[in-house]
Design an enzyme around this catalytic site. Sequence first.
Site, mmCIF file in Angstrom:
data_model
loop_
_atom_site.group_PDB
_atom_site.id
_atom_site.type_symbol
_atom_site.label_atom_id
_atom_site.label_comp_id
_atom_site.label_asym_id
_atom_site.label_seq_id
_atom_site.Cartn_x
_atom_site.Cartn_y
_atom_site.Cartn_z
ATOM 1 N N ASP A 96 0.743 -1.143 0.002
ATOM 2 C CA ASP A 96 0.235 -0.035 0.010
ATOM 3 C C ASP A 96 1.039 1.229 0.082
ATOM 4 O O ASP A 96 2.197 1.037 0.228
ATOM 5 C CB ASP A 96 -1.056 0.073 1.222
ATOM 6 C CG ASP A 96 -2.315 0.978 0.849
ATOM 7 O OD1 ASP A 96 -2.020 1.809 -0.009
ATOM 8 O OD2 ASP A 96 -3.146 0.654 1.578
HETATM 9 C C1 BGC Z 1 -5.095 3.139 -0.049
HETATM 10 C C2 BGC Z 1 -5.359 2.195 -1.022
HETATM 11 C C3 BGC Z 1 -4.968 2.983 -2.455
HETATM 12 C C4 BGC Z 1 -3.704 3.543 -2.276
HETATM 13 C C5 BGC Z 1 -3.202 4.201 -3.631
HETATM 14 C C6 BGC Z 1 -4.033 3.925 -0.182
HETATM 15 O O1 BGC Z 1 -3.832 5.068 0.832
HETATM 16 O O2 BGC Z 1 -5.035 2.347 1.129
HETATM 17 O O3 BGC Z 1 -6.487 1.560 -1.122
HETATM 18 O O4 BGC Z 1 -5.012 1.966 -3.470
HETATM 19 O O5 BGC Z 1 -3.671 4.593 -1.446
HETATM 20 O O6 BGC Z 1 -3.974 5.515 -3.917
#
Ligand code: BGC
Length: 763
Positions: free
Chosen positions: A284
């Site tokens: 993530d």
């Molecule tokens: C989120 C993810 C997301 C990623 C990219 C993160 O803060 O938890 O779900 O895909 O950001 O934007």
Amino acid sequence: MVYRVSGARSVFLSLLFVLYIPSFAMPQEPSNDAIERRIDALLGQMTVEEKAGQLTLLDGINPRIPDLVKQGLAGSIINAYGAERANSIQRIAMEQSRLKIPLIFGYDVIHGYRTIFPLPLASAGSFDPEMIERSERVAAKESTAAGVKWVFAPMVDIARDPRWGRIVEGAGEDPYLGSVVAVARVRGFQGDSMADPQSVVACVKHFAAYGAAEGGRDYNTVDISEQLLREVYLSPFHAAVSAGVGTLMSAFNDLNGVPATANRHLLTGILRDEWKFDGLVVSDYDAVRELIDHGVAGDRPEAALKAITAGTDVDMVDGVYASLPQLVQSGKLPMSVLDEAVRRVLRVKIRAGLFEHPYADPSREKTDLLTAENRQVSRQMAQESIVLLKNEGNLLPLDRHVKSLAVIGPLADDKATQLGSWAAQGQAKDAITPLEGIRSKTGNTPIFFAEGVTLDSLVPRKEATTILAAPAPSTAVGAPGISVNRGPTSIRDAVNAAKKADVAVLVLGEPANMTGEASSRATFDFPGEQQELLQAIVAVGKPVVLVLESGRPLDIRWANDHVPAIIQAWYLGTEAGNALADVLFGEVSPSARLPLSWPRFVGQVPVYYNHKSTGRPTSADRWHTGYQYESMEPLFPFGYGLTYTTFKYSNLKILTPTVSPTGRLRVTADIQNAGERPAVEVVQLYVHDRVAPTSRPVRELKGFTRVALAPGESKTVEFSVRANDLGSYDPDMHWIVPSGTYDVWVAPNAITGIPGTFQMLGH
Ligand code: BGC
């Protein structure tokens, strides 16, 4: 097969065949051997820096993109959407980098790219996997038209705690529904082949158990048993992997002491060794670096080492994997581990057809976004996502020839709210508000509109004005028959509007930015003075329909006691207002169900239907599980939802009174539409194993089906479930199918239904 056709029809049919040829000639993914040989050849040419590059995902805002891509130090990009933009970066990779390995462009397409669909929690409530798949197909087409080949969706985290803002991104509390929905979304995104120019590579997230964050606080610790992890939280991931999902994203949280990003048991033991997943895992956002904040790595190289060794292949945006070459050179990281991670990335890129088709077709971006057809799919998905919670005296549907209407509330004409949180490239100006939807359905009926309280006043935070800013919709202001009460608004204005009208429709709830990531709440109250507004309108004495737009169940105990009709609309997307009006005026009967149990009040959380019995099951007696002075039952159970008719359930037949553990359970029941309107019933099958080595949930959903019935019509519904799917983990984590008596219910929701039993035989 021989088709006999004649005359003009045959010309027409042959034309159809010609037109359909492209879809038969679907780009094929190359065979596994060919893919692995191609990867071997590439790996043989790569420097260790180029290998680390393939594992590095950059943010589209990174000013060093051209330089890093040219040097082969990046393998993927997030947030560089738009065909021209993606193509211009891709051109650097394909023309200027040494090995010409294509980049893959990722983006969060949570509920649509430009045409916005209901939030995932809402569409999960449709219990309609075909429709969900269709909506993700549209999202895939729009995304690829804009150069996006990889979507960070679906989010398949089971969540039992609506304090958690991200509950709105998933399919709710149930592992079976969650699995069916996960598979439907993956199929919609990936189509028959990820190499199809209109398909994207899906990414199920967040692996794993992110939805079990303690206290519902985002990013918080998760400490749960292996059994709960496997039986509940991992189910949709396993289903998605079995359905061929290309990629997974690891979660932010620590799980039983080890952050998911560095959790070898999860990323390698379960995912690769047990489930045989051979696609890639991406971290993530910034999560590899966050291993330092978790306190399991002392510095960036150690964070990189822990993450890649555990099985996190791609590092999202924090650049920590730049230390991989140095880790290899110092002997801390075997080259074989690095090669394996690169292999997985290249495998996904080859399967996605990127080496053959690295560029997006920019002409599609002009023709394929927000088409009438896409909007129509969104409207249908939205109709099917609306839950009717209460309808006393059949107040709904409203007569479209009603003499006059009041439409009230801060969300009733706010375009941005309709899209909900995380709406990709959805634009507020395209969204239809409830006021607009009602307006177009009712012709010249006088409509008295008042916000009652302002949208800005709902969010206590400073950023409210900027985040919530949505231009006043010009279509509504001054449109014939609408009295608009903009600018300063007060509850008194709203009361006056209600007094002038025959019926009041109140649209209340949460502004979209109170839901989603980093938006946990400690109460389920109506934000701002909406409760006061509600009570003032009810006091006028006119019939009131309450429409709730929110990302979680709100505390509606007062409303449930005083308002005759209540609809949960969540956030329905671009076509929100039209879909809502279709249901309010009875063109479509509501058919969605709650994908979670609706708590009465926040202190009950977590409340979920598939809880254990305990040694002292709930009863009126004090010395049993529950609360001293409060109910422990939810206000509305999982699977609950009304429609504009009533259904009768009868004649439960257990076709297999004894079931072999390798056989199937087969059950039928008759469902009759006993009312006067056509409608769809979501018929549910629940099972309970009475005696097992571990305590079992009081009920578990094992099947469901949507049945459309005309007034008076009756249908026999059949469920057929593999006995193996009725099993559970024993204390040593072996999957078993215990013998003995099982309860079964065919039911309209998780707490009622017609009961029966069957015997599971021993092995
Ligand atoms: C989120 C993810 C997301 C990623 C990219 C993160 O803060 O938890 O779900 O895909 O950001 O934007």
